[in-house]
Scaffold this motif. Structure first.
Motif, short mmCIF file in Angstrom:
data_model
loop_
_atom_site.label_atom_id
_atom_site.label_comp_id
_atom_site.label_asym_id
_atom_site.label_seq_id
_atom_site.Cartn_x
_atom_site.Cartn_y
_atom_site.Cartn_z
N UNK A 56 0.74 -1.12 0.03
CA UNK A 56 -0.05 0.07 0.08
C UNK A 56 0.80 1.27 -0.02
N UNK A 57 0.35 2.26 -0.28
CA UNK A 57 1.07 3.62 -0.51
C UNK A 57 1.71 4.20 0.92
N UNK A 58 1.26 3.90 1.97
CA UNK A 58 1.96 4.38 3.30
C UNK A 58 3.11 3.33 3.47
N UNK A 59 2.83 2.19 3.00
CA UNK A 59 4.36 1.23 3.30
C UNK A 59 5.37 1.58 2.16
N UNK A 60 4.95 1.96 0.78
CA UNK A 60 5.84 2.30 0.00
C UNK A 60 6.70 3.75 0.27
N UNK A 61 5.73 4.67 0.89
CA UNK A 61 6.33 5.96 1.47
C UNK A 61 7.37 5.55 2.61
N UNK A 62 6.96 4.63 3.45
CA UNK A 62 7.94 4.57 4.32
C UNK A 62 9.18 3.68 4.14
N UNK A 63 9.03 2.91 2.84
CA UNK A 63 10.41 2.29 2.56
C UNK A 63 11.09 3.35 1.79
N UNK A 104 3.63 -1.75 -9.56
CA UNK A 104 3.30 -1.20 -8.09
C UNK A 104 1.95 -0.52 -8.27
N UNK A 105 0.90 -1.11 -8.17
CA UNK A 105 -0.33 -0.46 -8.54
C UNK A 105 -0.71 0.42 -7.50
N UNK A 106 -0.25 0.72 -6.18
CA UNK A 106 -0.81 1.41 -5.32
C UNK A 106 -0.30 2.98 -5.69
N UNK A 107 0.87 3.04 -6.54
CA UNK A 107 1.11 4.26 -6.95
C UNK A 107 0.70 4.76 -8.47
N UNK A 108 -0.17 5.68 -8.67
CA UNK A 108 -0.63 6.22 -9.84
C UNK A 108 -0.53 7.37 -10.00
N UNK A 109 0.46 7.94 -10.78
CA UNK A 109 0.82 9.49 -10.72
C UNK A 109 1.07 9.97 -9.39
#
Length: 328
Positions: A56-63, A104-109
């Motif tokens: 999910x986007x929050x996990x991607x941001x954290x990474x 990585x479908x959670x991030x679009x634009x």
């Protein structure tokens, strides 16, 4: 034209200043490290976190936050951080600073450039597609050093690419020029998430090659499993690698027919499944017997091992004079 395949100079303990902070975002992981002006990744500065299709986007941001800040903390006290380069799986929006990695479908634009700028205020951030980064890295210090016209390719979770033509990265209004993973390869009908059929990525990426092999009775689940089976002579694994290599070679031949390439340099985890992958790719290119300008093109493994994407992201800072400048 010179090449330094297999001859990367070892780190000698000194740091060429200033430094670039390099970030590589892909369908499996995000990495960050410091890269010096000679294309050397600073030992101890490299950090990795998982991404993937279920994140999910929050996990991607954290990474991203964790790897960027960890790499930033590794900057020596007496070294200058010149800027930050980001290579991302595509598509991207270079003018807007957004990323939409297909795997990585959670991030679009997603506004990745702004997110990183907020992490490191005052540090210039340059974003390009990961294929452009690998092309710049190979042209700078890798297997394509000295080549005027070069296609850099990543064969991994996806298939990406980038172009250096006339010694410069190609102009690209959206930042997606060189996206060879989504050209359609003759003789294949595999459906692709982009909407096409027979796209190179749908045929030759690691996961799609393994999926094809499993459809033929292969019981392994990873590219590593396929490599082991190929080395042992498993007929399905042999056929799977031949299929992927043939598709890569056909794509390279088509690109060279269009662009008159000197070198196609290929890196990425799945590119190392077997040397036979390159043999099949070269054989497919060699079928263009009438066009000597195509068959002169050499297909070679990356000269940079798994550091290529990070070195390429560093090149966005250290080799910035080779970049196109999008209108904003």
């Amino acid at each position: 034209m010179s090449s330094i395949l297999g001859s990367r100079a070892p780190y000698a303990g000194g740091v060429t200043r200033p430094l670039a902070l390099a970030v590589d975002l892909g369908g499996t992981k995000v990495e960050a490290a410091l890269v010096d002006g000679s294309g050397i990744v600073l030992p101890g500065s490299r950090h990795r976190r998982p991404t993937g299709p279920t994140s999910a986007s929050p996990a991607l941001e954290r990474a991203v936050r964790e790897v960027v800040l960890a790499a930033r903390a590794a900057v020596p006290a007496d070294a200058e951080l010149l800027g930050l380069g980001v290579g991302s799986a595509g598509p991207i929006g270079v003018a807007e600073g957004t990323v939409s990695p297909l795997n990585v479908p959670a991030w679009r634009e997603y506004p990745l450039r702004r997110f990183i700028e907020d992490l490191l205020p005052g540090t210039p951030v340059t974003l390009r597609m990961d294929g452009v980064c690998i092309a710049l890295a190979e042209h700078w210090v890798g297997a394509g050093r000295g080549a005027g016209n070069l296609l850099g390719m990543i064969v991994s979770t996806g298939v990406g690419g980038g172009l250096v033509l006339g010694g410069r990265a190609i102009p690209s209004p959206t930042g997606n020029g060189g996206h060879i993973g989504h050209i359609e390869v003759g003789g294949f009908e595999d459906p692709c998430p982009c909407g096409g059929r027979g796209c190179l990525e749908a045929v030759a990426s690691g996961p799609r090659t393994v999926a094809w092999a499993r459809g033929q009775g292969f019981t392994g689940t990873t590219g590593e499993d396929l490599a082991v089976a190929h080395a042992s002579g498993d007929p399905v694994a042999l056929a799977a690698v031949e299929r992927a290599g043939t598709a890569i070679g056909r794509a390279a031949a088509s690109a060279s027919s269009l662009l008159d390439l000197d070198v196609v340099a290929i890196g990425g985890g799945f590119s190392r499944v077997s040397p036979a992958l390159f043999e099949h790719a070269r054989a497919a290119l060699a079928e263009r017997t009438t066009f000597a300008f195509v068959t002169r093109t050499t297909i070679v493994p990356s000269g940079l091992s798994d550091e290529g994407p990070l070195i390429g992201a560093g090149a966005l800072v250290h080799q910035s004079d080779l970049l196109d400048r999008p209108a904003v």
